[in-house]
Design an enzyme around this catalytic site. Sequence first.
Site, PDB file in Angstrom:
ATOM      1  N   HIS A  45     -55.713 -16.558 -26.380  1.00 49.65           N
ATOM      2  CA  HIS A  45     -54.938 -15.204 -26.674  1.00 49.65           C
ATOM      3  C   HIS A  45     -55.443 -14.023 -25.850  1.00 49.65           C
ATOM      4  O   HIS A  45     -56.426 -13.024 -26.068  1.00 49.65           O
ATOM      5  CB  HIS A  45     -55.424 -14.629 -28.128  1.00 49.65           C
TER       6      HIS A  45
ATOM      7  N   CYS B 147     -50.046  -9.980 -34.994  1.00 53.19           N
ATOM      8  CA  CYS B 147     -50.961  -8.716 -35.464  1.00 53.19           C
ATOM      9  C   CYS B 147     -51.614  -8.102 -34.389  1.00 53.19           C
ATOM     10  O   CYS B 147     -51.592  -8.408 -33.266  1.00 53.19           O
ATOM     11  CB  CYS B 147     -51.955  -9.359 -36.413  1.00 53.19           C
TER      12      CYS B 147
ATOM     13  N   CYS C 144     -53.106  -6.079 -28.930  1.00 54.60           N
ATOM     14  CA  CYS C 144     -52.555  -7.385 -28.815  1.00 54.60           C
ATOM     15  C   CYS C 144     -51.012  -7.577 -28.443  1.00 54.60           C
ATOM     16  O   CYS C 144     -50.480  -8.545 -28.134  1.00 54.60           O
ATOM     17  CB  CYS C 144     -53.082  -8.200 -30.093  1.00 54.60           C
TER      18      CYS C 144
END
Length: 387
Positions: free
Chosen positions: A343, A373, A91
């Site tokens: 996302h 995160c 991510c």
Amino acid sequence: MKQAVIVDCIRTPMGRSKAGVFRNVRAETLSAELMKGLLLRNPQLDPNLIEDVIWGCVQQTLEQGFNIARNASLLAGIPKTAGAVTVNRLCGSSMDAIHQAARAIMTGMGDTFIIGGVEHMGHVPMSHGVDFHPGLANNVAKASGMMGLTAEMLGKLHGITREQQDAFAVRSHQRAYAATVEGRFAKEIYGIEGHDANGALIKVLQDEVIRPETTMESLAALRPVFDPVNGTVTAGTSSALSDGASAMLIMEESKARALGLPIRARIRSMAVAGCDAAIMGYGPVPATQKALARAGITVADLDVIELNEAFAAQSLPCVKDLGLADVVDDKINLNGGAIALGHPLGCSGARISTTLINLMEDKDATLGLATMCIGLGQGIATVFERV
């Protein structure tokens, strides 16, 4: 030490991954259009000065495989003399691209970089081809590779209720919708061609995934999706599935000034940190603490904060333990976050940083933090300073 600065930053609209506006647009195209956009917006820059293209992407297979950074840069017409590399910190990939460019500039290994990231989650799903080594179970909880269950665990450890999660999600959609209506995303969104529901070619100028109709009542009707019996995390309090890309032009400060290019922000400090994979969503806390210490500031000095909303159950513990619970509405995700916008994994780090820099300009703020995160237990953070 040389200073790394953000000259420009843009993103695509966020398209819905299921039958969305970018269903017929490839990840390389989303990326290449932004690369071209940065050059069009900054005509003082000779493309031959570009040292490297650093591009974040998580699922590096199918259309996102074989070094999508190079494929997209060639598609964009970037001079062949520029390098290109695809990076993967899950991510945090495109934020890691920011860090890699900044470190190169600070150490004299180049002065002009295009960075960014992409993820077309409609074409290449997050779980495509994933095959965890069975031996990992000896060192981490078996559910550590299941992001939703890690959010459930983190939420339970911190006493986060279903109602708190729902309220956080409603806020995300409301803020993102207001930002859209009021034109606050206009400076960061770079229009990309896509297709409407009838298949007609259109210029996409707004995010597709925001749900302004979201209410506490509509979210309360959703069932927990990851732990159906005892869970509290629903699809509505998780980041939306979306397709998109983001990009930045990062330069050495004196070089940018010599070319008459705008300096929108300076990279003040950077950090990564690890945490227990079973509560991967907690990573922003240690990463932020490191970044603040390196910048010589405290959390109270921050004017604006972008915290990637992987899950409400993940974001709220980070807000609490960073001592930010009392300033959420004043400082954090003021234009909504990933629950509303989605996302797209490799895109998000540069996306939230782009949103942050625009918010800092809108609010005449000095210091901002972007943090997120990372799956399997990491966090990444960047402190930006307007100059």
